[in-house]
Enzyme design. Sequence first.
Site, PDB file in Angstrom:
ATOM      1  N   CYS A  87       0.839  -1.202   0.000  1.00 56.64           N
ATOM      2  CA  CYS A  87       0.000   0.000   0.000  1.00 56.64           C
ATOM      3  C   CYS A  87       0.872   1.250   0.000  1.00 56.64           C
ATOM      4  O   CYS A  87       1.897   1.305   0.678  1.00 56.64           O
ATOM      5  CB  CYS A  87      -0.899   0.017   1.233  1.00 56.64           C
ATOM      6  SG  CYS A  87      -2.301  -1.095   1.101  1.00 56.64           S
ATOM      7  N   HIS A  88       0.418   2.250  -0.729  1.00 59.05           N
ATOM      8  CA  HIS A  88       1.112   3.531  -0.767  1.00 59.05           C
ATOM      9  C   HIS A  88       0.745   4.366   0.464  1.00 59.05           C
ATOM     10  O   HIS A  88      -0.418   4.378   0.863  1.00 59.05           O
ATOM     11  CB  HIS A  88       0.712   4.315  -2.023  1.00 59.05           C
ATOM     12  CG  HIS A  88       1.158   3.684  -3.290  1.00 59.05           C
ATOM     13  ND1 HIS A  88       0.458   2.663  -3.888  1.00 59.05           N
ATOM     14  CD2 HIS A  88       2.247   3.911  -4.066  1.00 59.05           C
ATOM     15  CE1 HIS A  88       1.083   2.295  -4.990  1.00 59.05           C
ATOM     16  NE2 HIS A  88       2.178   3.034  -5.127  1.00 59.05           N
ATOM     17  N   MET A 122      -8.207   0.226   1.109  1.00 61.98           N
ATOM     18  CA  MET A 122      -7.458  -0.537   2.115  1.00 61.98           C
ATOM     19  C   MET A 122      -7.458   0.176   3.463  1.00 61.98           C
ATOM     20  O   MET A 122      -7.530  -0.467   4.515  1.00 61.98           O
ATOM     21  CB  MET A 122      -6.030  -0.804   1.640  1.00 61.98           C
ATOM     22  CG  MET A 122      -5.951  -1.723   0.434  1.00 61.98           C
ATOM     23  SD  MET A 122      -6.841  -3.294   0.631  1.00 61.98           S
ATOM     24  CE  MET A 122      -5.978  -4.006   2.016  1.00 61.98           C
ATOM     25  N   GLU A 123      -7.414   1.500   3.440  1.00 57.12           N
ATOM     26  CA  GLU A 123      -7.456   2.260   4.682  1.00 57.12           C
ATOM     27  C   GLU A 123      -8.812   2.105   5.376  1.00 57.12           C
ATOM     28  O   GLU A 123      -8.866   1.966   6.603  1.00 57.12           O
ATOM     29  CB  GLU A 123      -7.138   3.734   4.410  1.00 57.12           C
ATOM     30  CG  GLU A 123      -5.681   4.000   4.087  1.00 57.12           C
ATOM     31  CD  GLU A 123      -5.233   3.580   2.684  1.00 57.12           C
ATOM     32  OE1 GLU A 123      -4.023   3.647   2.412  1.00 57.12           O
ATOM     33  OE2 GLU A 123      -6.078   3.181   1.855  1.00 57.12           O
ATOM     34  N   ASP A 137     -11.321  -7.346  21.770  1.00 53.98           N
ATOM     35  CA  ASP A 137     -10.424  -7.292  22.922  1.00 53.98           C
ATOM     36  C   ASP A 137     -11.139  -6.746  24.157  1.00 53.98           C
ATOM     37  O   ASP A 137     -10.936  -7.239  25.266  1.00 53.98           O
ATOM     38  CB  ASP A 137      -9.203  -6.428  22.595  1.00 53.98           C
ATOM     39  CG  ASP A 137      -8.231  -6.351  23.755  1.00 53.98           C
ATOM     40  OD1 ASP A 137      -7.847  -7.412  24.299  1.00 53.98           O
ATOM     41  OD2 ASP A 137      -7.850  -5.227  24.132  1.00 53.98           O
TER      42      ASP A 137
END
EC number: 4.6.1.17
Length: 167
Positions: A87-88, A122-123, A137
Amino acid sequence: MSSTDNTENTHLTHVREDGSAHMVDVTAKSETSRTAVATGRVRTREDVLDMIFDPANEGLPKGDALPVARVAGIMGAKKTPEIIPLCHPLPLGKITVDFTREADAVRIEASVKTRGVTGVEMEALTAVTSAALTVYDMIKAVDKHAVIDDIRVLAKSGGKSGDWDVR
Protein backbone atom coordinates in the site's frame (compact mmCIF):
# COMPACT_ATOMS: atom_id res chain seq x y z
CA MET A 1 -24.33 -1.15 -7.67
CA SER A 2 -23.69 1.99 -9.66
CA SER A 3 -20.46 2.53 -11.52
CA THR A 4 -19.00 4.67 -14.24
CA ASP A 5 -16.94 1.65 -15.35
CA ASN A 6 -18.47 -1.82 -15.03
CA THR A 7 -15.41 -3.67 -16.34
CA GLU A 8 -13.23 -5.66 -13.97
CA ASN A 9 -9.46 -5.93 -14.24
CA THR A 10 -8.46 -9.33 -15.58
CA HIS A 11 -4.98 -9.22 -14.03
CA LEU A 12 -3.54 -8.57 -10.59
CA THR A 13 -1.95 -5.12 -10.56
CA HIS A 14 0.58 -6.00 -7.85
CA VAL A 15 2.01 -9.00 -9.74
CA ARG A 16 4.55 -8.67 -12.53
CA GLU A 17 4.66 -10.98 -15.55
CA ASP A 18 7.28 -13.15 -13.84
CA GLY A 19 4.93 -13.65 -10.87
CA SER A 20 6.84 -11.49 -8.40
CA ALA A 21 5.05 -8.90 -6.27
CA HIS A 22 5.73 -5.20 -6.68
CA MET A 23 4.37 -1.82 -5.66
CA VAL A 24 2.24 -0.34 -8.45
CA ASP A 25 3.64 2.81 -10.08
CA VAL A 26 1.08 5.57 -9.49
CA THR A 27 3.30 8.51 -10.48
CA ALA A 28 1.46 9.14 -13.78
CA LYS A 29 -2.02 9.03 -12.22
CA SER A 30 -4.07 12.19 -11.72
CA GLU A 31 -4.69 13.45 -8.22
CA THR A 32 -8.42 13.40 -7.38
CA SER A 33 -10.63 13.40 -4.31
CA ARG A 34 -11.17 9.81 -3.22
CA THR A 35 -13.43 8.21 -0.63
CA ALA A 36 -14.03 4.65 0.50
CA VAL A 37 -16.56 3.21 2.94
CA ALA A 38 -16.15 -0.20 4.56
CA THR A 39 -18.16 -2.18 7.08
CA GLY A 40 -17.84 -5.17 9.39
CA ARG A 41 -19.50 -6.77 12.40
CA VAL A 42 -18.61 -8.15 15.79
CA ARG A 43 -21.26 -10.73 16.63
CA THR A 44 -21.92 -11.31 20.32
CA ARG A 45 -24.68 -12.05 22.82
CA GLU A 46 -27.48 -9.61 23.65
CA ASP A 47 -26.29 -9.13 27.24
CA VAL A 48 -22.84 -8.17 25.95
CA LEU A 49 -24.39 -5.72 23.49
CA ASP A 50 -26.24 -4.21 26.45
CA MET A 51 -22.87 -3.67 28.17
CA ILE A 52 -21.23 -2.24 25.03
CA PHE A 53 -24.04 0.25 24.39
CA ASP A 54 -24.69 1.10 28.07
CA PRO A 55 -24.43 4.90 28.38
CA ALA A 56 -23.39 4.52 32.04
CA ASN A 57 -20.49 2.29 30.92
CA GLU A 58 -21.05 -0.39 33.53
CA GLY A 59 -20.22 -4.04 33.05
CA LEU A 60 -17.23 -4.35 30.74
CA PRO A 61 -14.06 -5.05 32.73
CA LYS A 62 -11.85 -3.03 30.35
CA GLY A 63 -14.17 -0.03 30.22
CA ASP A 64 -15.99 1.85 27.47
CA ALA A 65 -15.39 -0.22 24.32
CA LEU A 66 -16.66 2.04 21.54
CA PRO A 67 -14.53 5.17 22.10
CA VAL A 68 -11.42 2.99 22.36
CA ALA A 69 -12.40 1.08 19.20
CA ARG A 70 -13.07 4.35 17.33
CA VAL A 71 -9.56 5.61 18.09
CA ALA A 72 -8.11 2.20 17.13
CA GLY A 73 -9.95 2.37 13.80
CA ILE A 74 -8.61 5.84 13.06
CA MET A 75 -5.09 4.81 14.03
CA GLY A 76 -5.39 1.64 11.94
CA ALA A 77 -6.32 3.60 8.82
CA LYS A 78 -3.33 5.88 9.33
CA LYS A 79 -0.98 2.88 9.72
CA THR A 80 -2.25 0.93 6.68
CA PRO A 81 0.98 1.15 4.62
CA GLU A 82 2.91 -0.18 7.64
CA ILE A 83 0.61 -3.21 7.88
CA ILE A 84 -0.16 -3.97 4.21
CA PRO A 85 3.21 -4.19 2.43
CA LEU A 86 2.32 -2.87 -1.04
CA CYS A 87 0.00 0.00 0.00
CA HIS A 88 1.11 3.53 -0.77
CA PRO A 89 1.34 6.02 2.10
CA LEU A 90 -1.46 8.55 1.62
CA PRO A 91 -2.31 11.92 3.16
CA LEU A 92 -5.62 11.02 4.78
CA GLY A 93 -7.92 14.02 5.03
CA LYS A 94 -10.77 12.52 7.05
CA ILE A 95 -11.49 9.25 8.84
CA THR A 96 -14.77 8.43 10.55
CA VAL A 97 -15.59 5.25 12.46
CA ASP A 98 -19.17 4.70 13.61
CA PHE A 99 -20.99 1.93 15.48
CA THR A 100 -24.57 0.69 15.24
CA ARG A 101 -26.26 -1.85 17.45
CA GLU A 102 -27.88 -4.73 15.61
CA ALA A 103 -29.86 -7.65 17.03
CA ASP A 104 -26.76 -9.83 17.45
CA ALA A 105 -23.83 -7.57 16.57
CA VAL A 106 -22.00 -4.30 16.69
CA ARG A 107 -21.92 -2.99 13.12
CA ILE A 108 -18.85 -0.91 12.31
CA GLU A 109 -18.68 1.51 9.39
CA ALA A 110 -15.58 3.48 8.44
CA SER A 111 -15.25 6.22 5.85
CA VAL A 112 -11.86 7.47 4.67
CA LYS A 113 -11.16 10.45 2.41
CA THR A 114 -8.03 11.73 0.68
CA ARG A 115 -6.90 13.81 -2.23
CA GLY A 116 -4.34 11.68 -4.00
CA VAL A 117 -3.37 9.38 -6.83
CA THR A 118 -4.67 6.10 -5.44
CA GLY A 119 -7.76 4.98 -3.56
CA VAL A 120 -8.39 4.50 0.14
CA GLU A 121 -10.24 1.16 0.15
CA MET A 122 -7.46 -0.54 2.11
CA GLU A 123 -7.46 2.26 4.68
CA ALA A 124 -11.23 1.92 5.19
CA LEU A 125 -10.91 -1.86 5.54
CA THR A 126 -8.03 -1.48 7.99
CA ALA A 127 -10.05 1.02 10.05
CA VAL A 128 -12.97 -1.43 10.30
CA THR A 129 -10.70 -4.36 11.11
CA SER A 130 -8.76 -2.46 13.77
CA ALA A 131 -11.99 -1.27 15.38
CA ALA A 132 -13.46 -4.81 15.28
CA LEU A 133 -10.34 -6.31 16.86
CA THR A 134 -10.51 -3.69 19.59
CA VAL A 135 -14.18 -4.38 20.31
CA TYR A 136 -13.30 -8.08 20.55
CA ASP A 137 -10.42 -7.29 22.92
CA MET A 138 -12.69 -5.13 25.08
CA ILE A 139 -15.40 -7.84 25.38
CA LYS A 140 -13.39 -11.08 25.41
CA ALA A 141 -13.55 -11.28 29.20
CA VAL A 142 -17.34 -11.61 28.97
CA ASP A 143 -17.64 -13.33 25.55
CA LYS A 144 -14.58 -15.18 24.28
CA HIS A 145 -16.76 -16.65 21.50
CA ALA A 146 -17.57 -13.32 19.80
CA VAL A 147 -17.08 -13.44 16.02
CA ILE A 148 -15.71 -10.81 13.66
CA ASP A 149 -17.23 -11.11 10.18
CA ASP A 150 -18.67 -9.49 7.06
CA ILE A 151 -15.76 -7.07 6.55
CA ARG A 152 -16.05 -5.54 3.09
CA VAL A 153 -15.95 -2.36 1.04
CA LEU A 154 -19.38 -0.80 0.53
CA ALA A 155 -18.52 2.15 -1.67
CA LYS A 156 -15.71 4.08 -3.35
CA SER A 157 -15.49 7.28 -5.30
CA GLY A 158 -12.80 9.04 -7.27
CA GLY A 159 -10.14 7.76 -9.61
CA LYS A 160 -10.06 6.26 -13.08
CA SER A 161 -12.14 3.16 -12.27
CA GLY A 162 -15.11 5.31 -11.27
CA ASP A 163 -17.59 5.37 -8.44
CA TRP A 164 -19.66 2.53 -7.04
CA ASP A 165 -21.85 1.91 -4.02
CA VAL A 166 -23.52 -1.34 -2.89
CA ARG A 167 -25.41 0.15 0.07
